[in-house]
Design an enzyme around this catalytic site. Structure first.
Site, mmCIF file in Angstrom:
data_model
loop_
_atom_site.group_PDB
_atom_site.id
_atom_site.type_symbol
_atom_site.label_atom_id
_atom_site.label_comp_id
_atom_site.label_asym_id
_atom_site.label_seq_id
_atom_site.Cartn_x
_atom_site.Cartn_y
_atom_site.Cartn_z
ATOM 1 C CD GLU A 135 -3.091 46.178 -23.068
ATOM 2 O OE1 GLU A 135 -2.616 47.269 -23.406
ATOM 3 O OE2 GLU A 135 -3.864 46.067 -22.109
ATOM 4 C CD GLU A 167 -12.218 23.214 -23.567
ATOM 5 O OE1 GLU A 167 -11.529 22.200 -23.405
ATOM 6 O OE2 GLU A 167 -12.147 24.223 -22.840
#
EC number: 4.2.1.126
Length: 620
Positions: free
Chosen positions: A421, A452
């Site tokens: 963004e 992960e």
């Protein structure tokens, strides 16, 4: 397919398994390395199998054999410790209490070489060219080197796939240039049962790697008949294979040291004339080189590795480790993650939602919103730490540094979201704020198993973004214990970057040498849905990341008043907003503001400067 021997086995029994891109082969041998049983299954690249599929494959193999005393598994795609751990875990579910060694299929192939035949060699280099291609070697000190192995899109130079693909490209090129369909092209059409060149377009779009690689045999046939196109293709393949082999040898040995090159794969083992040319070139480029074919099936290497771990030599067994300079190992903290903290609040049960499944929908909505309402106050308790984080980030931006978000799952996705963004909101360079998610791009929309849990992968991500002391790295981990995140933070810390941890476990007990510069751990309490950190922890993460980038951009001049003066007006809505920003700043009408922006290529600051110059000239 199963093949068995009539020999009486002598315990112990050793099971070797080699999974490749084309097939999986399993071989059982006894204490004297006598062959007992052989079994074939489908392809097995560990990167393309989930945990359940991997277990099913190994179980199908187990059903074909008696119980072994030790086993070793070499599998295509197994490049990291996390991959090897996945293989070992799957094996432990199939062969309980049986010692198992995991590596890749290159290691097993190299081990299949009889070491007694190459005792004088400083290094052994496996040259593999079949459907794919790769060079992998080991020297006397145990150091390994590798060239290639990147798959048919990025690599596979000199492989059957590349030979077949180049043949297809060559025949259509010469057809376009000369207006005549080459003899090699005729062979290919005959092989594929196609009638004319245009039919190759649809065929090539549907063909897989193995099918295209199979066309290499036609190139060799044409070459032996004196075909010039085939000769050019194979000369290039020969040069590529030799160059890669020599490059691999240079990683492991002095140019004057004796090196043994072992040839493997169908291209090298089934084409003796081609192999002779390679052997001659190798001996010219590496005086004293010994070049021999791999005498036995490479799965025997897995059998030998299984025998070694049963014999107590497991400490000396090291899966493939590249000599390529990558991570400074000391940068990856070996944190006792299971002891770092009490159970994270995000993993505890929320007493307010014990009857969530029975509540009326309206009360469930009210409950969720009331829980979220407490999040800002919890974040405010970390105001001093957040303030210092914004200062670090804005200082980094002023010095040309970057901000990296690192996370797994929801945490990683939120980091990528905030980073994405920034360019449209602040006209920032896309490199300025970056998101790194465990498992890479695919993890943005689906779970990547085990991603992960790999701290080395996190460290490698930081390494390959070339993080320096000018940068800031923010690790996001709801529980505070994600290994991928800690690997990234450790590598970033070792490179001198500022490091920040954002999590929601205030009970973390982080060793001093691994502690990030700033630790932000607001206590948002248990999730309504136990352990679902996409809820309150996710909302809190989004709020904190909003603060980081918004206020850092304010501090470097990308905001005037509360207006986005570096907005990138990339669509109709944003262009309208840009016009209104100009109106607010300069007090002009809509048309004047729009004209100024159009003349300034829709850069707000340029448009403001244009209007300022115009006003100044009028006043003078």
């Amino acid at each position: 397919m199963t093949i068995s021997s009539t020999k009486q086995p002598a315990r112990p029994l050793f099971l070797g398994i080699e999974g490749g891109g084309t097939r999986t082969v399993a071989l059982l041998a006894d204490a004297r390395r006598h062959f007992l049983h052989r079994f074939e299954a489908g392809p097995a690249n560990v990167k393309l199998l989930n945990d359940a599929q991997l277990v099913r494959l190994l179980r199908s193999i187990a059903e074909a054999f008696p119980q072994p005393d030790a086993l070793a598994i070499g599998m295509a795609g197994a490049r990291t410790e996390n991959d090897w751990e996945r293989i070992r875990n799957a094996a432990s579910k199939v062969w309980t209490q049986i010692p198992a060694y995991a590596t890749n299929d290159l290691e097993t192939a190299l081990t299949a070489t009889d070491e007694k035949d190459v005792e004088d060699a400083e290094a052994r280099i496996l040259m593999l060219s079949g459907t794919g291609s790769c060079c992998y070697g080991r020297n006397r000190a145990g150091k390994t080197g590798k060239i290639g192995g990147w798959g048919h899109i990025l690599g596979d130079k000199g492989s059957g796939y590349e030979i077949g693909l180049r043949a297809l490209k060559a025949v259509v090129f010469y057809y376009d240039r000369d207006g005549a369909w080459a003899r090699l092209g005729q062979q290919l059409l005959h092989r594929l049962e196609l009638n004319e060149p245009n039919e190759l377009i649809a065929w090539a779009q549907a063909a897989n790697k193995t099918t295209i690689a199979s066309l290499a045999t036609e190139v060799f046939v044409a070459w032996k008949k004196g075909d010039k196109i085939a000769a050019d293709i194979l000369a290039s393949a020969e040069s590529s294979l030799v160059e890669d082999a020599v490059a691999c040898a240079r990683q492991l040995a002095n140019p004057k040291a004796p090196v043994h090159f072992i040839l493997s794969g169908s291209v090298l083992l089934k084409q003796p004339q081609f192999t002779r040319g390679i052997s001659n070139k190798l001996k010219k480029l590496w005086p004293g080189a010994q070049v021999t074919p791999l005498e036995r099936e490479s799965v025997w290497g897995a059998v030998i590795l299984a025998q070694k771990i049963w014999s107590g030599h497991s400490a000396s067994l090291k899966p493939v480790r590249s000599t390529r300079k990558t991570i400074v190992k000391s940068h990856v903290p070996e944190l006792p993650l299971s002891q770092m903290a009490k159970l994270s609040p995000t993993e505890q049960r929320n007493p307010r939602s014990l009857n969530l499944d029975k509540l009326p929908l309206s009360q469930s909505i009210e409950l969720m919103l009331s829980e979220d309402a407490a999040i800002p106050q919890a974040i405010l308790q970390e105001r001093d730490h957040i303030e210092q984080a914004v200062k670090y980030i804005s200082q980094a931006f002023k010095k040309g540094g970057r901000l990296f978000y690192v996370g797994a799952g929801t945490s990683g996705r939120l980091g990528v979201l905030d980073a994405s963004e920034c360019p449209p909101t602040f006209r920032s360079d896309p490199e300025m704020v970056q998101g790194i998610i465990a498992g890479g791009q695919g993890a943005l929309w689906r779970s990547v198993e085990g991603a992960e849990d790999d701290p080395v992968a996190g460290a490698r991500a930081i390494e390959f973004r070339s993080v320096t002391s000018k940068d800031v790295v923010v690790g996001i981990a709801a529980s505070g214990r994600t290994p991928f995140v800690w690997g990234a933070l450790g590598e970033a810390k070792g490179r001198g970057a500022r490091t920040i941890l954002v999590g929601f476990n205030p009970f973390l007990n982080i060793p001093g040498d691994a502690r990030p510069d700033i630790v932000i751990t607001p206590n948002v309490g248990p999730e309504l849905l136990t352990g679902s950190t996409r809820l309150k922890a996710g909302t809190a993460t989004k709020l904190i990341l909003n603060i980081f980038t918004t206020l850092a951009m304010v501090r470097i001049g990308k905001v005037v008043s509360n207006l986005m003066v570096d907005l990138n007006p990339s669509n109709t809505k944003l262009r309208d907003r840009a016009v209104r920003i100009i109106q607010e700043l300069k007090g002009v009408d809509y048309a004047t503001a729009q004209t100024a922006l159009e003349k300034s290529e829709w850069v707000i600051k340029k448009a403001v400067a244009t209007l300022d110059r115009r006003a100044k000239s009028k006043s003078s």
